[in-house]
Design an enzyme around this catalytic site. Structure first.
Site, short mmCIF file in Angstrom:
data_model
loop_
_atom_site.label_atom_id
_atom_site.label_comp_id
_atom_site.label_asym_id
_atom_site.label_seq_id
_atom_site.Cartn_x
_atom_site.Cartn_y
_atom_site.Cartn_z
N HIS A 1 65.51 40.08 42.02
CA HIS A 1 66.54 39.07 42.28
C HIS A 1 67.95 39.64 42.16
O HIS A 1 68.91 38.91 41.95
CB HIS A 1 66.35 37.89 41.32
N LYS B 1 77.71 48.12 9.98
CA LYS B 1 76.39 47.60 9.62
C LYS B 1 76.39 46.09 9.42
O LYS B 1 75.45 45.41 9.78
CB LYS B 1 75.91 48.30 8.36
N CYS C 1 83.72 46.27 6.78
CA CYS C 1 84.52 46.95 5.75
C CYS C 1 83.76 46.91 4.42
O CYS C 1 82.85 46.10 4.24
CB CYS C 1 85.89 46.34 5.52
N GLU D 1 65.82 44.80 23.18
CA GLU D 1 66.05 45.54 21.94
C GLU D 1 66.07 47.05 22.21
O GLU D 1 66.90 47.78 21.67
CB GLU D 1 64.98 45.15 20.91
N TRP E 1 86.74 48.98 8.88
CA TRP E 1 86.34 48.84 10.28
C TRP E 1 87.41 47.97 10.90
O TRP E 1 87.54 46.79 10.57
CB TRP E 1 84.97 48.18 10.36
N GLU F 1 73.57 51.64 21.64
CA GLU F 1 74.28 51.78 20.37
C GLU F 1 74.45 53.23 19.96
O GLU F 1 75.50 53.61 19.47
CB GLU F 1 73.50 51.08 19.25
N LYS G 1 69.23 49.48 21.44
CA LYS G 1 69.13 50.67 20.60
C LYS G 1 69.74 51.87 21.32
O LYS G 1 70.51 52.63 20.76
CB LYS G 1 67.68 51.03 20.24
N ARG H 1 79.35 50.35 6.47
CA ARG H 1 79.94 49.07 6.87
C ARG H 1 81.24 49.24 7.66
O ARG H 1 81.75 48.28 8.22
CB ARG H 1 80.26 48.24 5.62
N ASN I 1 88.60 42.30 2.79
CA ASN I 1 87.55 42.30 3.80
C ASN I 1 87.55 40.92 4.44
O ASN I 1 87.57 39.93 3.73
CB ASN I 1 86.21 42.56 3.09
N GLY I 2 87.56 40.85 5.78
CA GLY I 2 87.58 39.54 6.44
C GLY I 2 88.81 39.42 7.33
O GLY I 2 89.37 40.43 7.76
#
Ligand code: F6R
Length: 604
Positions: A503, A599, A2, A480, A75, A487, A484, A27, A99-100
């Site tokens: 395996h 973010k 947020c 990574e 968010w 996402e 990417k 954010r 926020n939080g």
């Protein structure tokens, strides 16, 4: 998570709040809202979805004289992304943004409901404004009511509150979520949850510390610490460089940031390389005294760079290294010994889980170091020592240049430690440093490479999944690459060590399973090649990334012939980033603001 903004002044309050929210939209962007108190009356707008919807709704709203305003881009944590759940939240005559997470919101809500308060939203935030108004009814003083409210809250928060009883004041509190206030010569006051919205408006800012609360008026900035004592604001200069926050002609911030890696890596190296030594002026050698082991802790992409570090630290510095996912580490009652150097890695420096592990390590008396991209962030302020990655503002939600600079810092740190521990010959350190100087060139995007990836991307828009595979340090790169792709393309992708396929995962192999194979020439080439051959024999569609042509691959993305596996690492990193980008573009997704992500993850 947020974004929060606030403003006290004579200028166009609506525009200032919206502009500030635009800077923070990365954010969180499932809803947004503003509340403005002007001439004794509140005006409030909220809209679901991106900020343009709020801009559209407020287009006829004019703010010309003195006003006090707060804004929020959300968010969702508690409650769906609806207009009712969007901030600011209203009591009878006050608004709050937050926020939080308020952990004890359920018990507070129960008590308030029993006293007849009606809640409009499903959020934890709404309890703050009702609790404040309850306290205000029993107190002659607004600040006293606010202070009491803050003491009753448990959890992590950055809060701004405005109320009709003090129409020229913003009340604030910060605990665990970032927030700062900025001032300028025109006597305006700006609040935000990160410094970008303040650039261009304020020259001096005060970063609040955990436990700070207080109020700000046109003439006063009153800050109190957790124990209730008043403290002097600590204003510092705010850097005014906003250029890096713009797209510079690229289609997306992520694309710009991939191209920028060359320069930011050069910045990261600047002043830190001599012929045969790594220079980290920011580190005291005492930080490493008595250290026998390193523990790295992070989330997401930063966790992947930590995994890369573990290969480099053991190989070059010969120090036992382990890596932990922060959200796991914090709850598993880990054993922490004082001969361990605890390193956290974070682009933002605000990730709640990582921050918490840093606090745990400090409490356990460990030496702590943070590798971070944001100076003055919570982690930088908390850790004993810090190394800044110098990647510049990263706006694309999918991290690229931050990862690149983190790995570069780790490579440098492994050599710095190798020197301290005499783990490498001087000549070997010099050789490695010469290689480090070549990294910026390895990250350059050529037209040929980008065009080829653009063309190939059309063949990878379907299928039932992707495996990114690699060995050694190319395994975290595979992780990574898969992250990417997930996402921003929303396609299922996994990273695997090449040798692990047989395996179990190889059971998935068929022509609709796409394998992105990382095949460096200078590290376990033959072994990796046979793993890819096994997949090819089971008809998986293979896209090989390598300097060496590979006839068992369906597609081949060549990288240049380099003289070391680490240079191959950085070239391949660019390739997997661009591949994800181009697949996402073809699928018509929002590359910079992918669904469900934000973010900076300042909630656990
Ligand atoms: C992925 C991504 C996230 C972050 C993670 C940790 O592209 O950006 O996985 O890496 O949320 O964030 P920081 O590094 O800010 O602690």
């Amino acid at each position: 998570m947020c974004g929060i903004v606030g403003y006290i002044g004579q200028k166009n309050t609506k525009e200032i709040l919206l502009e500030g929210l635009k800077e923070l939209e990365y954010r969180g962007y499932d809803s947004a809202g503003i509340a403005v108190l002007q001439d004794g009356d509140f005006t409030n707008y909220k809209a679901v979805g991106k900020l343009v919807n709020l801009e559209e709704k407020t287009k006829d709203f004019v703010t010309e004289s003195f006003a006090v305003g707060i804004g929020h881009t959300r968010w969702a944590t508690h409650g769906k992304p609806t207009e009712l759940n969007a901030h600011p939240h209203l009591g009878e005559s006050s608004y709050v943004v937050h926020n939080g997470i308020i952990e004890n919101y359920a018990s507070l809500k129960k008590e308030l409901t029993q006293k007849g308060v009606t809640f409009l939203s499903q959020t934890d935030t709404e309890v703050i404004v009702h609790q404040f108004e309850k306290n205000l009814k029993n107190s002659p003083d607004t600040f006293e009511a606010f202070s009491k409210t803050i003491k009753e809250l448990q959890g992590a928060y950055a809060i701004l509150l405005v109320t009709k009883s003090e129409p020229d004041t913003i009340y604030f509190a910060k605990h665990g979520s970032p927030m700062l206030v900025g001032v300028n010569k025109e006597n305006e006051k700006y609040f935000a949850s990160s410094d970008t919205p303040l650039i261009g408006h304020c020259q001096k800012v005060n970063y609040f510390e955990d436990g700070d609360y207080g109020y700000v008026t046109p003439d006063e900035t009153a800050i109190f610490s957790k124990n209730g004592t008043k403290k002097e604001p600590h204003f510092c200069e705010l850097s005014q460089n906003k250029l890096s926050a713009q797209k510079n002609g690229f289609r997306f911030f992520m694309e710009k940031e991939i191209y920028e890696q060359r320069e930011v890596i050069a910045d990261t190296l600047m002043g830190r390389l001599s012929e045969d030594a790594i220079l980290f002026d920011e580190l005291e050698s005492s930080l490493f005294e008595g250290i026998k082991e390193i523990k790295l802790c992070a989330c997401g992409t930063s966790y992947h760079s930590a995994l890369c570090a573990s290969y480099l630290f053991e190989r070059y510095s010969k120090i036992k290294t382990s890596v932990e996912i922060a959200s796991e580490f914090r709850y598993r009652k880990p054993i922490m010994t004082k001969d361990t150097l605890f390193i956290v890695i974070s682009q933002s420096g605000e990730t709640a889980d990582t921050l918490e592990t840093l606090k745990m390590a400090k409490e356990a008396g460990l030496k702590t170091l943070v590798i971070c991209n944001v100076d003055n962030s919570s982690m930088v302020r908390l850790a004993e020592a810090s190394i800044l990655t110098r990647a510049g503002i990263e706006k694309g939600v999918a991290s690229t240049k931050a990862f690149a600079t983190q790995v570069v810092v780790f490579w440098m740190l492994s050599l710095y430690l190798a020197k301290l521990t005499n783990a490498l010959e001087k000549s070997e350190i010099a050789k490695q440093i010469a290689l480090l100087r070549e990294v910026p060139a390895s990250c350059a995007v050529t037209d040929n490479m980008h065009e080829r990836i653009k063309r190939l991307s059309k063949r990878y828009l379907h299928g039932h999944g992707f495996f990114f595979i690699g060995r050694d340090i190319f395994f975290p790169l595979a992780l990574e690459g898969a992250l990417k792709l997930k996402e921003i393309s929303y396609l299922h992708a996994e990273g695997y060590p090449s040798g692990e396929m047989k395996h179990g995962p190889i059971a998935l192999a068929d022509p609709e399973l796409f394998t992105i194979a990382l095949l460096p020439q200078h590290l376990l080439y033959e072994k990796s090649k046979s793993n890819v051959e096994e997949l090819s024999a089971r008809d998986s569609t293979i896209c090989a990334i390598s300097p060496l042509e590979f006839d068992k691959a369906d597609d081949f993305i060549p990288i240049s012939t380099c003289r070391d596996y680490m240079l191959e690492f950085f070239e391949m990193m660019v390739v997997v980033q661009l591949l994800s980008l181009e697949i996402s573009v073809r699928l018509g997704n929002d590359v910079d603001m992918p669904r469900n992500l934000a973010k900076s993850v300042t909630v656990e």
